[in-house]
Write a protein that holds these residues in place. Structure first.
Motif, PDB file in Angstrom:
ATOM      1  N   LYS A  54     -43.747 -57.883 -47.538  1.00 52.11           N
ATOM      2  CA  LYS A  54     -44.028 -56.546 -48.064  1.00 52.11           C
ATOM      3  C   LYS A  54     -44.271 -56.608 -49.569  1.00 52.11           C
ATOM      4  O   LYS A  54     -45.210 -55.986 -50.087  1.00 52.11           O
ATOM      5  CB  LYS A  54     -42.860 -55.618 -47.741  1.00 52.11           C
ATOM      6  CG  LYS A  54     -43.075 -54.190 -48.136  1.00 52.11           C
ATOM      7  CD  LYS A  54     -41.892 -53.328 -47.733  1.00 52.11           C
ATOM      8  CE  LYS A  54     -42.118 -51.899 -48.198  1.00 52.11           C
ATOM      9  NZ  LYS A  54     -40.978 -51.038 -47.874  1.00 52.11           N
ATOM     10  N   GLN A  55     -43.438 -57.366 -50.288  1.00 51.67           N
ATOM     11  CA  GLN A  55     -43.601 -57.494 -51.735  1.00 51.67           C
ATOM     12  C   GLN A  55     -44.936 -58.168 -52.074  1.00 51.67           C
ATOM     13  O   GLN A  55     -45.616 -57.765 -53.026  1.00 51.67           O
ATOM     14  CB  GLN A  55     -42.443 -58.291 -52.333  1.00 51.67           C
ATOM     15  CG  GLN A  55     -41.121 -57.553 -52.302  1.00 51.67           C
ATOM     16  CD  GLN A  55     -39.949 -58.442 -52.688  1.00 51.67           C
ATOM     17  OE1 GLN A  55     -40.000 -59.655 -52.528  1.00 51.67           O
ATOM     18  NE2 GLN A  55     -38.891 -57.810 -53.198  1.00 51.67           N
ATOM     19  N   TRP A  56     -45.332 -59.167 -51.290  1.00 51.61           N
ATOM     20  CA  TRP A  56     -46.612 -59.831 -51.535  1.00 51.61           C
ATOM     21  C   TRP A  56     -47.773 -58.864 -51.313  1.00 51.61           C
ATOM     22  O   TRP A  56     -48.745 -58.843 -52.086  1.00 51.61           O
ATOM     23  CB  TRP A  56     -46.781 -61.061 -50.628  1.00 51.61           C
ATOM     24  CG  TRP A  56     -46.067 -62.283 -51.145  1.00 51.61           C
ATOM     25  CD1 TRP A  56     -44.980 -62.868 -50.611  1.00 51.61           C
ATOM     26  CD2 TRP A  56     -46.412 -63.039 -52.304  1.00 51.61           C
ATOM     27  NE1 TRP A  56     -44.594 -63.958 -51.356  1.00 51.61           N
ATOM     28  CE2 TRP A  56     -45.476 -64.091 -52.410  1.00 51.61           C
ATOM     29  CE3 TRP A  56     -47.413 -62.933 -53.287  1.00 51.61           C
ATOM     30  CZ2 TRP A  56     -45.494 -65.016 -53.432  1.00 51.61           C
ATOM     31  CZ3 TRP A  56     -47.434 -63.878 -54.308  1.00 51.61           C
ATOM     32  CH2 TRP A  56     -46.496 -64.901 -54.380  1.00 51.61           C
ATOM     33  N   ARG A  57     -47.709 -58.076 -50.260  1.00 48.31           N
ATOM     34  CA  ARG A  57     -48.783 -57.111 -49.981  1.00 48.31           C
ATOM     35  C   ARG A  57     -48.914 -56.087 -51.118  1.00 48.31           C
ATOM     36  O   ARG A  57     -50.017 -55.744 -51.545  1.00 48.31           O
ATOM     37  CB  ARG A  57     -48.527 -56.397 -48.648  1.00 48.31           C
ATOM     38  CG  ARG A  57     -48.811 -57.279 -47.461  1.00 48.31           C
ATOM     39  CD  ARG A  57     -48.663 -56.523 -46.171  1.00 48.31           C
ATOM     40  NE  ARG A  57     -48.956 -57.409 -45.048  1.00 48.31           N
ATOM     41  CZ  ARG A  57     -48.531 -57.230 -43.831  1.00 48.31           C
ATOM     42  NH1 ARG A  57     -47.781 -56.180 -43.552  1.00 48.31           N
ATOM     43  NH2 ARG A  57     -48.834 -58.082 -42.883  1.00 48.31           N
ATOM     44  N   GLU A  58     -47.763 -55.626 -51.604  1.00 46.57           N
ATOM     45  CA  GLU A  58     -47.780 -54.672 -52.722  1.00 46.57           C
ATOM     46  C   GLU A  58     -48.393 -55.304 -53.965  1.00 46.57           C
ATOM     47  O   GLU A  58     -49.192 -54.678 -54.671  1.00 46.57           O
ATOM     48  CB  GLU A  58     -46.361 -54.182 -53.021  1.00 46.57           C
ATOM     49  CG  GLU A  58     -45.791 -53.257 -51.968  1.00 46.57           C
ATOM     50  CD  GLU A  58     -44.327 -52.915 -52.211  1.00 46.57           C
ATOM     51  OE1 GLU A  58     -43.743 -53.420 -53.206  1.00 46.57           O
ATOM     52  OE2 GLU A  58     -43.770 -52.156 -51.407  1.00 46.57           O
TER      53      GLU A  58
END
Length: 113
Positions: A94-98
């Motif tokens: 999720k952090q990478w996508r953001e």
């Protein structure tokens, strides 16, 4: 006198060989077996106790070694996690996508100016 008897007995035994009387054979077997000491139960118990102590000692050494290995692995894991966080590799999906979305937005803004 006993020396003379021993010599006579030995000579008879040598001369008679396998044709000894059953009584003489029994006496000879008993004489040999009487010279062999039977193992005492005390000695076997002492040996068993000693073996048990050796096993316990070996298990303790193994336990100490396993604990040292575990401590070493924990230290290595903590160092790895720290270096991953420092390099930015410890993020969730999720952090990478953001982060990717933010970079795309930043590129669009730069392209508009």
């Amino acid at each position: 006198m006993s020396n003379a008897w021993n010599q006579t007995r030995q000579m008879k035994r040598l001369a008679i060989g396998p044709m000894m009387t059953p009584e003489y054979n029994e006496w000879w077997v008993r004489r040999i077996n009487d010279n062999i000491s039977e193992p005492s139960h005390e000695n076997s118990q002492l040996i068993e106790e000693h073996l048990l102590k050796l096993k316990v000692k070996r298990l303790r050494k193994g336990k100490v070694k396993a604990k040292e290995d575990l401590d070493s692995l924990e230290t290595d894991y903590k160092k790895l996690r720290l270096s991953m966080r420092t390099a930015g590799l410890g993020k969730t999906l999720k952090q990478w996508r953001e982060k990717i979305q933010e970079e795309k937005k930043n590129r669009k803004k730069k392209g508009e100016l």
